[in-house]
Enzyme design. Structure first.
Site, PDB file in Angstrom:
ATOM      1  N   THR A 127       0.794  -1.226   0.000  1.00  0.00           N
ATOM      2  CA  THR A 127       0.000   0.000   0.000  1.00  0.00           C
ATOM      3  C   THR A 127       0.830   1.282   0.000  1.00  0.00           C
ATOM      4  OG1 THR A 127      -1.447   1.336   1.418  1.00  0.00           O
ATOM      5  CG2 THR A 127      -0.186  -0.366   2.515  1.00  0.00           C
ATOM      6  N   GLU A 129       0.221   3.603   1.814  1.00  0.00           N
ATOM      7  CA  GLU A 129       0.334   4.040   3.215  1.00  0.00           C
ATOM      8  C   GLU A 129       1.753   3.832   3.744  1.00  0.00           C
ATOM      9  OE1 GLU A 129      -1.994   5.352   5.696  1.00  0.00           O
ATOM     10  OE2 GLU A 129      -2.892   5.981   3.820  1.00  0.00           O
ATOM     11  N   TYR A 151      -1.727   0.381  10.981  1.00  0.00           N
ATOM     12  CA  TYR A 151      -1.997  -0.332   9.723  1.00  0.00           C
ATOM     13  C   TYR A 151      -0.752  -0.328   8.839  1.00  0.00           C
ATOM     14  CZ  TYR A 151      -3.712  -0.835   4.885  1.00  0.00           C
ATOM     15  OH  TYR A 151      -3.872  -1.213   3.566  1.00  0.00           O
ATOM     16  N   LYS A 155       1.644  -3.350   7.500  1.00  0.00           N
ATOM     17  CA  LYS A 155       1.831  -3.599   6.061  1.00  0.00           C
ATOM     18  C   LYS A 155       3.310  -3.535   5.673  1.00  0.00           C
ATOM     19  CE  LYS A 155      -2.278  -4.243   4.017  1.00  0.00           C
ATOM     20  NZ  LYS A 155      -2.587  -5.275   3.019  1.00  0.00           N
TER      21      LYS A 155
HETATM   22  P1  NAP Z   1     -11.704  -4.564   1.974  1.00  0.00           P
HETATM   23  O1  NAP Z   1     -12.845  -4.215   1.090  1.00  0.00           O
HETATM   24  O2  NAP Z   1     -11.683  -4.058   3.361  1.00  0.00           O
HETATM   25  O3  NAP Z   1     -11.588  -6.169   2.004  1.00  0.00           O
HETATM   26  C1  NAP Z   1     -10.747  -6.818   2.937  1.00  0.00           C
HETATM   27  C2  NAP Z   1     -10.944  -8.315   2.809  1.00  0.00           C
HETATM   28  O4  NAP Z   1     -10.102  -8.962   3.794  1.00  0.00           O
HETATM   29  C3  NAP Z   1     -12.380  -8.785   3.098  1.00  0.00           C
HETATM   30  O5  NAP Z   1     -12.691  -9.847   2.234  1.00  0.00           O
HETATM   31  C4  NAP Z   1     -12.270  -9.292   4.542  1.00  0.00           C
HETATM   32  O6  NAP Z   1     -13.211 -10.294   4.843  1.00  0.00           O
HETATM   33  C5  NAP Z   1     -10.888  -9.910   4.509  1.00  0.00           C
HETATM   34  N1  NAP Z   1     -10.339 -10.132   5.844  1.00  0.00           N
HETATM   35  C6  NAP Z   1     -10.198  -9.242   6.844  1.00  0.00           C
HETATM   36  N2  NAP Z   1      -9.645  -9.842   7.934  1.00  0.00           N
HETATM   37  C7  NAP Z   1      -9.454 -11.138   7.608  1.00  0.00           C
HETATM   38  C8  NAP Z   1      -8.929 -12.269   8.290  1.00  0.00           C
HETATM   39  N3  NAP Z   1      -8.514 -12.205   9.547  1.00  0.00           N
HETATM   40  N4  NAP Z   1      -8.875 -13.460   7.633  1.00  0.00           N
HETATM   41  C9  NAP Z   1      -9.329 -13.570   6.364  1.00  0.00           C
HETATM   42  N5  NAP Z   1      -9.846 -12.541   5.664  1.00  0.00           N
HETATM   43  C10 NAP Z   1      -9.896 -11.341   6.279  1.00  0.00           C
HETATM   44  O7  NAP Z   1     -10.308  -4.105   1.306  1.00  0.00           O
HETATM   45  P2  NAP Z   1      -9.980  -3.742  -0.227  1.00  0.00           P
HETATM   46  O8  NAP Z   1     -10.181  -2.288  -0.421  1.00  0.00           O
HETATM   47  O9  NAP Z   1     -10.619  -4.724  -1.116  1.00  0.00           O
HETATM   48  O10 NAP Z   1      -8.396  -3.964  -0.213  1.00  0.00           O
HETATM   49  C11 NAP Z   1      -7.816  -5.236  -0.506  1.00  0.00           C
HETATM   50  C12 NAP Z   1      -6.385  -5.267   0.014  1.00  0.00           C
HETATM   51  O11 NAP Z   1      -5.621  -4.239  -0.600  1.00  0.00           O
HETATM   52  C13 NAP Z   1      -6.241  -5.049   1.512  1.00  0.00           C
HETATM   53  O12 NAP Z   1      -5.149  -5.843   1.930  1.00  0.00           O
HETATM   54  C14 NAP Z   1      -5.890  -3.581   1.643  1.00  0.00           C
HETATM   55  O13 NAP Z   1      -5.160  -3.352   2.820  1.00  0.00           O
HETATM   56  C15 NAP Z   1      -5.038  -3.390   0.394  1.00  0.00           C
HETATM   57  N6  NAP Z   1      -5.040  -2.050  -0.201  1.00  0.00           N
HETATM   58  C16 NAP Z   1      -6.210  -1.442  -0.523  1.00  0.00           C
HETATM   59  C17 NAP Z   1      -6.178  -0.208  -1.146  1.00  0.00           C
HETATM   60  C18 NAP Z   1      -7.445   0.503  -1.542  1.00  0.00           C
HETATM   61  O14 NAP Z   1      -7.374   1.711  -1.827  1.00  0.00           O
HETATM   62  N7  NAP Z   1      -8.580  -0.175  -1.616  1.00  0.00           N
HETATM   63  C19 NAP Z   1      -4.935   0.397  -1.442  1.00  0.00           C
HETATM   64  C20 NAP Z   1      -3.774  -0.273  -1.106  1.00  0.00           C
HETATM   65  C21 NAP Z   1      -3.830  -1.508  -0.503  1.00  0.00           C
HETATM   66  P3  NAP Z   1     -14.651  -9.948   5.521  1.00  0.00           P
HETATM   67  O15 NAP Z   1     -15.538  -9.553   4.378  1.00  0.00           O
HETATM   68  O16 NAP Z   1     -15.016 -11.235   6.139  1.00  0.00           O
HETATM   69  O17 NAP Z   1     -14.404  -8.833   6.490  1.00  0.00           O
HETATM   70  N1  GDD Z   2     -12.387   7.423   6.361  1.00  0.00           N
HETATM   71  C1  GDD Z   2     -12.465   8.764   6.466  1.00  0.00           C
HETATM   72  N2  GDD Z   2     -13.609   9.320   6.964  1.00  0.00           N
HETATM   73  N3  GDD Z   2     -11.413   9.513   6.056  1.00  0.00           N
HETATM   74  C2  GDD Z   2     -11.548  10.863   6.130  1.00  0.00           C
HETATM   75  C3  GDD Z   2     -12.695  11.482   6.612  1.00  0.00           C
HETATM   76  C4  GDD Z   2     -13.772  10.672   7.058  1.00  0.00           C
HETATM   77  O1  GDD Z   2     -14.817  11.148   7.517  1.00  0.00           O
HETATM   78  N4  GDD Z   2     -12.508  12.826   6.534  1.00  0.00           N
HETATM   79  C5  GDD Z   2     -11.300  13.030   6.029  1.00  0.00           C
HETATM   80  N5  GDD Z   2     -10.686  11.847   5.783  1.00  0.00           N
HETATM   81  C6  GDD Z   2      -9.322  11.673   5.266  1.00  0.00           C
HETATM   82  C7  GDD Z   2      -8.454  10.725   6.093  1.00  0.00           C
HETATM   83  O2  GDD Z   2      -7.922  11.396   7.232  1.00  0.00           O
HETATM   84  C8  GDD Z   2      -7.383  10.357   5.070  1.00  0.00           C
HETATM   85  O3  GDD Z   2      -6.364  11.327   5.076  1.00  0.00           O
HETATM   86  C9  GDD Z   2      -8.135  10.399   3.737  1.00  0.00           C
HETATM   87  O4  GDD Z   2      -9.376  11.084   3.974  1.00  0.00           O
HETATM   88  C10 GDD Z   2      -8.458   9.038   3.125  1.00  0.00           C
HETATM   89  O5  GDD Z   2      -9.044   8.211   4.129  1.00  0.00           O
HETATM   90  P1  GDD Z   2      -9.701   6.775   3.762  1.00  0.00           P
HETATM   91  O6  GDD Z   2     -10.686   6.909   2.668  1.00  0.00           O
HETATM   92  O7  GDD Z   2     -10.157   6.182   5.051  1.00  0.00           O
HETATM   93  O8  GDD Z   2      -8.492   5.956   3.135  1.00  0.00           O
HETATM   94  P2  GDD Z   2      -6.971   5.807   3.592  1.00  0.00           P
HETATM   95  O9  GDD Z   2      -6.149   6.560   2.600  1.00  0.00           O
HETATM   96  O10 GDD Z   2      -6.778   6.090   5.032  1.00  0.00           O
HETATM   97  O11 GDD Z   2      -6.740   4.229   3.399  1.00  0.00           O
HETATM   98  C11 GDD Z   2      -7.163   3.573   2.200  1.00  0.00           C
HETATM   99  O12 GDD Z   2      -6.152   3.649   1.212  1.00  0.00           O
HETATM  100  C12 GDD Z   2      -4.917   3.013   1.542  1.00  0.00           C
HETATM  101  C13 GDD Z   2      -3.944   3.240   0.369  1.00  0.00           C
HETATM  102  O13 GDD Z   2      -3.347   4.487   0.480  1.00  0.00           O
HETATM  103  C14 GDD Z   2      -7.456   2.114   2.572  1.00  0.00           C
HETATM  104  O14 GDD Z   2      -8.050   1.476   1.468  1.00  0.00           O
HETATM  105  C15 GDD Z   2      -6.181   1.361   2.924  1.00  0.00           C
HETATM  106  O15 GDD Z   2      -6.482  -0.031   3.083  1.00  0.00           O
HETATM  107  C16 GDD Z   2      -5.163   1.541   1.794  1.00  0.00           C
HETATM  108  O16 GDD Z   2      -3.943   0.878   2.108  1.00  0.00           O
END
Ligand code: NAP
Ligand code: GDD
Length: 363
Positions: A127, A129, A151, A155
């Protein structure tokens, strides 16, 4: 036919990746966890397909991972499972470390212990992050990491243990350093989806206002459907490498809000600063967006901006297939329909409740 195993198949990315791999003719296996409520909304349309299979496993349970790997013997593993919410990681730091850090070690060891190390390729969901309190902009594969939440620290372990197993055991495993990617399937507490749902509810008179945290935070937001293709491309490459996946375009939370409300038919104007900043409806002067300290984080990552040059050149991936404007449009249009439909469903539920009350079924 290739076989893939996806951990985290019920998540946003898992569901899109599943559709993508089924489309490529894969036999797709996913891991799920037991839950007392229905959590398979994103994959329910795939259940019953002959090439789609589900298995119980948990990233905290090595035995379950070894069992599923032994049974499936996949050619490719996509390790997407994680406690993925940054703010939640401050409340559940130990659980986050167990799943997001040690969980990666568990799946790597499970691949080795089932004798699959030489033939099975692994994608790890790393990520942006990791860049955290950024030391340069934009960020690329050589930018030093400065994780800035429990987190991100978890990671970071996942990232390094993948590199370690690649070098120590010659395993084909890669880190995808993905910047934020969103969609109409995004979890409802991530900022983009919170905004698109609120814009739709406010536009339809179902919500008064939206409370947010840091409006000035900057992100490089892409479309999740485009990003899962890159996960697959990384595993088709001739050698295991790590890649930054991003659009190369940056916007603030405030920009996202502005565009989402506009798409819902409301022209917002932001006035004030910090905790006193407000988003007003230009037409009525009504306050629709307010800042709340509840959504501030103890440490926040505020300047993410990715450089996808390597992914473009080496994998031939197109980072701007879906523009930021198009992404916001897709999400808002989806949520406008969802909010209207939810309302209809709510009315049916209320009518049923009245009927049940009258019949004495519900007391
Ligand atoms: P998400 O919607 O939160 O999905 C997370 C998945 O992980 C769900 O299927 C959840 O299952 C499963 N999970 C959580 N804890 C678990 C455990 N203990 N054992 C087995 N499964 C578990 O996340 P996403 O946005 O699809 O992201 C997918 C991956 O990419 C994550 O690793 C996230 O950290 C990473 N990532 C995401 C982003 C982004 O912007 N979306 C960016 C960079 C990296 P349940 O449905 O049962 O909770
Ligand atoms: N969630 C949330 N809720 N974020 C807020 C809010 C709010 O009400 N208001 C402002 N923010 C700001 C957060 O402080 C952060 O700086 C930004 O919006 C994005 O927050 P999120 O959408 O929660 O995502 P994230 O960037 O913290 O994390 C997501 O992206 C990562 C990759 O950069 C997640 O998907 C992570 O799993 C992933 O690794």
């Amino acid at each position: 036919m290739k076989t893939a195993l996806i951990t985290g198949v019920t998540g946003q990315d898992g569901s899109y990746l599943c559709e993508f791999l089924l489309g490529k003719g894969y036999d797709v296996h996913g891991t799920i966890r037991r839950s007392s409520t229905d959590y398979r909304e994103r994959i329910s349309h795939l259940e019953g397909q002959p090439n789609f299979h589900l298995h119980y496993a948990d990233m905290g349970d090595s035995m379950s991972l070894i069992q599923v790997l032994n049974k499936v013997k996949p050619d490719e593993v996509y390790n997407l499972a994680a406690q993925s919410h940054v703010q939640v990681s401050f409340d559940s730091p130990e659980f986050t470390a167990d799943v997001d850090a040690t969980g990666v070690l568990r799946i790597l060891e499970a691949i080795r212990q089932t004798g699959l190390a030489n033939r099975c390729r692994l994608y790890q969901a790393s990520t942006s992050e990791l860049y955290g309190k950024v030391v340069e902009v934009p960020q690329n594969e050589n930018t030093p990491f400065y994780p800035y939440s429990p987190y991100a620290v978890a990671k970071l372990y996942g990232y390094w243990i993948v590199k370690e197993y690649r070098e120590a055991y010659n395993m084909f495993c890669c880190n995808g350093i993905l910047f934020n990617h969103e969609s109409e399937r995004r979890g409802e507490t991530f900022v983009t989806r919170k905004i698109t749902l609120a814009a739709a509810r406010i536009a339809q008179g179902k919500q008064e206002k939206l409370l947010l945290g840091n409006l000035s935070s900057l992100r490089d937001w892409g479309y999740a459907k485009d990003y899962v293709e890159c996960m697959w491309l990384m595993l088709q490459h001739d050698r295991p490498e790590d890649f930054v996946i991003a659009t190369g375009v940056q916007h603030s939370v405030r920009d996202f809000c502005h565009l989402a409300f506009k798409e819902a038919g409301i022209d917002l104007e932001f006035v004030g600063e910090g905790l006193d900043e407000k988003g007003l409806d230009k037409a009525s002067g009504k306050v629709l967006v307010e800042v709340s300290p509840d959504f501030y984080r103890p440490t926040d990552v505020v300047n993410l901006w990715g450089d996808p040059t390597k992914a473009k050149a080496v994998l031939g991936w197109n980072p701007t297939k879906t523009s930021f404007e198009e992404l916001v449009r897709i999400m808002v249009r989806h949520d406008m329909k969802k909010v209207a439909a939810d309302d209809a469903a709510d009315q049916v539920r209320k009518m049923n409740l009245v009927e049940y009350l009258e019949k004495g079924i519900v007391k």
